[in-house]
Design a protein around this motif. Sequence first.
Motif, PDB file in Angstrom:
ATOM      1  N   ILE A 245      -7.916  -4.734   7.521  1.00 22.38           N
ATOM      2  CA  ILE A 245      -7.960  -2.753   6.729  1.00 22.38           C
ATOM      3  C   ILE A 245      -6.440  -3.133   6.382  1.00 22.38           C
ATOM      4  O   ILE A 245      -5.734  -2.515   5.330  1.00 22.38           O
ATOM      5  N   ASP A 246      -5.246  -3.496   7.248  1.00 19.42           N
ATOM      6  CA  ASP A 246      -3.507  -2.869   7.369  1.00 19.42           C
ATOM      7  C   ASP A 246      -3.199  -4.073   6.117  1.00 19.42           C
ATOM      8  O   ASP A 246      -2.598  -3.695   5.112  1.00 19.42           O
ATOM      9  N   TRP A 247      -3.961  -5.390   5.960  1.00 21.45           N
ATOM     10  CA  TRP A 247      -2.989  -6.773   5.475  1.00 21.45           C
ATOM     11  C   TRP A 247      -4.340  -6.050   3.764  1.00 21.45           C
ATOM     12  O   TRP A 247      -3.688  -6.117   2.582  1.00 21.45           O
ATOM     13  N   ALA A 248      -5.332  -5.762   3.837  1.00 18.57           N
ATOM     14  CA  ALA A 248      -5.773  -4.407   2.729  1.00 18.57           C
ATOM     15  C   ALA A 248      -5.047  -3.448   1.686  1.00 18.57           C
ATOM     16  O   ALA A 248      -5.344  -3.481   1.196  1.00 18.57           O
ATOM     17  N   LEU A 249      -4.769  -2.522   3.291  1.00 18.52           N
ATOM     18  CA  LEU A 249      -4.125  -1.289   2.748  1.00 18.52           C
ATOM     19  C   LEU A 249      -2.659  -1.958   2.028  1.00 18.52           C
ATOM     20  O   LEU A 249      -2.214  -1.266   0.498  1.00 18.52           O
ATOM     21  N   ARG A 250      -2.429  -2.684   2.356  1.00 20.13           N
ATOM     22  CA  ARG A 250      -1.167  -3.304   1.989  1.00 20.13           C
ATOM     23  C   ARG A 250      -0.741  -3.641   0.771  1.00 20.13           C
ATOM     24  O   ARG A 250      -0.119  -3.541   0.110  1.00 20.13           O
ATOM     25  N   GLN A 251      -1.937  -4.810   0.392  1.00 20.35           N
ATOM     26  CA  GLN A 251      -2.343  -4.637  -1.211  1.00 20.35           C
ATOM     27  C   GLN A 251      -2.777  -3.882  -1.665  1.00 20.35           C
ATOM     28  O   GLN A 251      -2.070  -4.269  -2.921  1.00 20.35           O
ATOM     29  N   ALA A 252      -3.320  -2.893  -1.588  1.00 20.99           N
ATOM     30  CA  ALA A 252      -3.511  -1.926  -2.338  1.00 20.99           C
ATOM     31  C   ALA A 252      -2.290  -1.224  -2.652  1.00 20.99           C
ATOM     32  O   ALA A 252      -2.088  -0.380  -3.733  1.00 20.99           O
ATOM     33  N   GLY A 253      -1.582  -1.616  -1.686  1.00 23.52           N
ATOM     34  CA  GLY A 253      -0.475   0.159  -1.593  1.00 23.52           C
ATOM     35  C   GLY A 253       0.840  -1.302  -3.131  1.00 23.52           C
ATOM     36  O   GLY A 253       1.763  -0.762  -3.384  1.00 23.52           O
ATOM     37  N   ASN A 254       0.477  -2.138  -2.927  1.00 30.32           N
ATOM     38  CA  ASN A 254       1.723  -3.281  -3.874  1.00 30.32           C
ATOM     39  C   ASN A 254       1.286  -3.371  -5.308  1.00 30.32           C
ATOM     40  O   ASN A 254       1.605  -3.784  -6.090  1.00 30.32           O
ATOM     41  N   LEU A 255       0.254  -2.149  -5.527  1.00 30.00           N
ATOM     42  CA  LEU A 255      -0.744  -1.813  -7.059  1.00 30.00           C
ATOM     43  C   LEU A 255       0.287  -1.857  -8.359  1.00 30.00           C
ATOM     44  O   LEU A 255       1.313  -1.050  -7.522  1.00 30.00           O
ATOM     45  N   VAL A 256       0.860  -3.186  -9.322  1.00 27.42           N
ATOM     46  CA  VAL A 256       1.371  -2.702  -9.955  1.00 27.42           C
ATOM     47  C   VAL A 256       0.833  -2.519 -11.572  1.00 27.42           C
ATOM     48  O   VAL A 256      -0.199  -3.414 -11.568  1.00 27.42           O
ATOM     49  N   LEU A 257       0.985  -1.644 -12.564  1.00 30.55           N
ATOM     50  CA  LEU A 257       0.529  -2.039 -13.849  1.00 30.55           C
ATOM     51  C   LEU A 257       0.598  -3.282 -14.509  1.00 30.55           C
ATOM     52  O   LEU A 257       2.105  -3.635 -14.582  1.00 30.55           O
ATOM     53  N   ASP A 258       0.145  -4.296 -14.176  1.00 27.63           N
ATOM     54  CA  ASP A 258      -0.258  -5.843 -15.173  1.00 27.63           C
ATOM     55  C   ASP A 258      -0.497  -5.406 -16.030  1.00 27.63           C
ATOM     56  O   ASP A 258       0.551  -6.525 -17.314  1.00 27.63           O
ATOM     57  N   CYS A 259      -0.604  -4.473 -16.959  1.00 29.03           N
ATOM     58  CA  CYS A 259      -1.736  -5.187 -18.809  1.00 29.03           C
ATOM     59  C   CYS A 259      -1.952  -4.165 -18.809  1.00 29.03           C
ATOM     60  O   CYS A 259      -3.217  -3.246 -18.470  1.00 29.03           O
ATOM     61  N   ARG A 539      -7.166   5.826 -24.672  1.00 33.44           N
ATOM     62  CA  ARG A 539      -7.488   5.361 -25.703  1.00 33.44           C
ATOM     63  C   ARG A 539      -6.780   3.775 -25.367  1.00 33.44           C
ATOM     64  O   ARG A 539      -7.015   2.905 -25.889  1.00 33.44           O
ATOM     65  N   THR A 540      -6.248   3.247 -23.840  1.00 28.78           N
ATOM     66  CA  THR A 540      -5.357   2.412 -23.435  1.00 28.78           C
ATOM     67  C   THR A 540      -7.230   1.700 -22.099  1.00 28.78           C
ATOM     68  O   THR A 540      -7.266   2.652 -21.751  1.00 28.78           O
ATOM     69  N   ILE A 541      -6.547   0.880 -22.297  1.00 30.95           N
ATOM     70  CA  ILE A 541      -6.652   0.027 -21.517  1.00 30.95           C
ATOM     71  C   ILE A 541      -5.903  -0.887 -20.056  1.00 30.95           C
ATOM     72  O   ILE A 541      -5.539  -1.103 -20.115  1.00 30.95           O
ATOM     73  N   LYS A 542      -5.832  -0.395 -18.862  1.00 32.90           N
ATOM     74  CA  LYS A 542      -4.861  -0.289 -17.822  1.00 32.90           C
ATOM     75  C   LYS A 542      -5.399  -1.273 -16.522  1.00 32.90           C
ATOM     76  O   LYS A 542      -6.502  -1.227 -16.317  1.00 32.90           O
ATOM     77  N   LEU A 543      -5.270  -2.048 -16.189  1.00 34.05           N
ATOM     78  CA  LEU A 543      -5.269  -3.555 -15.997  1.00 34.05           C
ATOM     79  C   LEU A 543      -3.872  -3.472 -14.184  1.00 34.05           C
ATOM     80  O   LEU A 543      -2.943  -3.393 -14.870  1.00 34.05           O
ATOM     81  N   TRP A 544      -4.476  -2.506 -12.936  1.00 36.41           N
ATOM     82  CA  TRP A 544      -3.622  -2.920 -11.749  1.00 36.41           C
ATOM     83  C   TRP A 544      -3.847  -4.163 -10.964  1.00 36.41           C
ATOM     84  O   TRP A 544      -5.236  -4.225 -10.135  1.00 36.41           O
ATOM     85  N   THR A 545      -2.860  -4.391 -10.386  1.00 26.72           N
ATOM     86  CA  THR A 545      -2.955  -6.136  -9.850  1.00 26.72           C
ATOM     87  C   THR A 545      -2.118  -5.463  -9.269  1.00 26.72           C
ATOM     88  O   THR A 545      -0.804  -5.076  -9.046  1.00 26.72           O
ATOM     89  N   ALA A 546      -2.026  -6.536  -7.210  1.00 28.05           N
ATOM     90  CA  ALA A 546      -0.998  -6.722  -6.956  1.00 28.05           C
ATOM     91  C   ALA A 546       0.050  -7.154  -7.302  1.00 28.05           C
ATOM     92  O   ALA A 546      -0.678  -8.790  -7.582  1.00 28.05           O
ATOM     93  N   GLY A 547       1.543  -7.249  -7.189  1.00 27.67           N
ATOM     94  CA  GLY A 547       2.170  -7.795  -7.606  1.00 27.67           C
ATOM     95  C   GLY A 547       2.484  -9.066  -6.914  1.00 27.67           C
ATOM     96  O   GLY A 547       2.971 -10.056  -7.039  1.00 27.67           O
ATOM     97  N   ASN A 548       2.207  -9.506  -5.688  1.00 23.97           N
ATOM     98  CA  ASN A 548       2.981  -9.793  -4.501  1.00 23.97           C
ATOM     99  C   ASN A 548       1.109 -10.843  -4.026  1.00 23.97           C
ATOM    100  O   ASN A 548       1.452 -11.586  -2.784  1.00 23.97           O
ATOM    101  N   ILE A 549       0.407 -10.484  -4.383  1.00 23.09           N
ATOM    102  CA  ILE A 549      -1.056 -11.434  -3.924  1.00 23.09           C
ATOM    103  C   ILE A 549      -0.664 -13.081  -3.806  1.00 23.09           C
ATOM    104  O   ILE A 549      -1.100 -13.400  -2.905  1.00 23.09           O
ATOM    105  N   GLU A 550      -0.214 -13.212  -5.288  1.00 19.54           N
ATOM    106  CA  GLU A 550      -0.019 -14.867  -5.420  1.00 19.54           C
ATOM    107  C   GLU A 550       0.869 -15.844  -4.508  1.00 19.54           C
ATOM    108  O   GLU A 550       0.849 -16.654  -3.858  1.00 19.54           O
ATOM    109  N   GLN A 551       1.694 -14.948  -4.418  1.00 22.41           N
ATOM    110  CA  GLN A 551       2.523 -15.036  -3.615  1.00 22.41           C
ATOM    111  C   GLN A 551       2.089 -15.025  -1.485  1.00 22.41           C
ATOM    112  O   GLN A 551       2.737 -16.030  -1.003  1.00 22.41           O
TER     113      GLN A 551
END
Length: 560
Positions: A245-259, A539-551
């Motif tokens: 759970i801590d790992w999942a919440l850490r990923q959610a805490g790192n969400l940034v606007l991707d697109c 009228r905008t679509i905003k996509l959010w993703t964790a910035g360091n998921i791939e790392q």
Amino acid sequence: MEVDDDNSPSTSAAVPDGETTVPTANSTPVQPPAVPPAVVPPTIAPLPAVVPPIAPIPAVRPPVFKPPVPQNGEVKAVDSDSDHEVDGRATAGEYEISEESRLVRERQEKAMQELLMKRRAAALAVPTNDMAVRTRLRRLGEPITLFGEREMERRERLRMIMAKLDSEGQLEKLMKAHEEEEAAISAKAEDIEEDIEYPFYTEGPKELLDARIDIAKYSIVKAAARLQRARRKRDDPDEDMDAEIDWALRQAGNLVLDCSEIGDDRPLSGCSFSRDGKLLATCSLSGVAKLWSMTRVSKVSALKGHTERATDVTFSPVHDLLATASADRTAKLWSTDGSLLKTFGGHLDRLARIAFHPSGKYLGTTSFDKTWRLWDIDTGMELLLQEGHSRSVYGIAFHQDGSLVASCGLDALARVWDLRTGRSILALEGHVKPVLGASFSPNGYHLATGGEDNTCRIWDLRKKKSLYIIPAHSNLISQVKFEPQEGYYLVTSSYDMTAKVWSGRDFKPVKSLPGHEAKVTASDISADGRYIVTVSHDRTIKLWTAGNIEQENDMDWTEG
């Protein structure tokens, strides 16, 4: 000499009245005592002179038109209250004002009568069984059915007929119909000589029974798998739930606007990820739904078919299909290549939200006609028309096992229904304003609801009560969504122009997602939990993703 001076004024004053008195006064100065008797006629003589001003008074008073003279107008204001005047004349302005007020009064009375009629109709007890409705209509001398009339419409027609008869005072006709109905039932019971037990529910078609059996079989398998997974996580020493759970919440805490991408010319109203996360669907108030490829959010196709604004869109969890809901009272089923497969029509008012059953065989829709309905995807048939809310039904969500469905609406109430039996097993009361969104947690026993009271409530289905009240936003909550894999976090979208992420363990704030410039109307989470999408009235679509998921994934691979 002094005496003459004193008497001269009196004589001179009497001179104008008669010339005879003047020579008498001048010839005999001893006559002053005799002057007073001579003065008596002058006092009587002026009376005819005083009469002329008094005489016209009777001639002035009889006319009725004198009181409205300007100087006395304010005194005679009471005359304007009468509908007619003695003179037979009245100002045109008074008649114009009274005519307008009469028309306004008639409109008000008509509106009041319609309101009272609706209230009277809502208070009447109307049969829910369609055969009983037809019987009641026949006994009231009304047509049993009209061309193209459905069961619910027929029941509403009976309700309005009964209300009209009640308002007209024709209670005897109603009582006679009731007596005939009771007499027929009692006669039938005497003939059969056995007690008839009517079901507490309205019997549905055979297709609904088959669907309930299919849902029961599906849910038993899914529930068994969920419980087995929960036991494994609890008993396996290698499983560390807190760390996961801590790992999942850490990923959610790192969400940034991707697109960020312009989605339509009109405000956006709904969004949904496909089951594999490769496509994103959005809909807008223009009535058009669009498909976008991930992860660059580039347009693939547009789905045009609705005649009014589109209110929601959702992907099937099993097939490459998606469904849209609209204010034109219909829902439509589409393939991912943009072709229209089916149209589901039957609601009496605009649709709000739409959701697929986890099996992918059924579709649930909510509407402002105070009902939600269940549809068969393969045949396009309406399986279930469910009442239960006193006002419009807005949100709908299916349990991941497929056994339960939650509906919420503008009556500030959320209800949980058992799809296998059709019963309402829970009525969740707590919100003080309309409830607009609901979502089941993958753990199987938590339900989240959000609404216009700016709060998100977490309900425990085992304890049948509210566990947490999250003061989530400063404006109404338009939608709530649990993370679809394990429910480790919860996303709420709001009209305060933000979306927020909350811990699924203790429901504390994890991350705020600002960036929109208008109301956030909907949000969704990809099946793998990697992406969050939000759409808004800007009228905008905003996509959010964790910035360091791939790392972090690369680090996990290297450590392995």
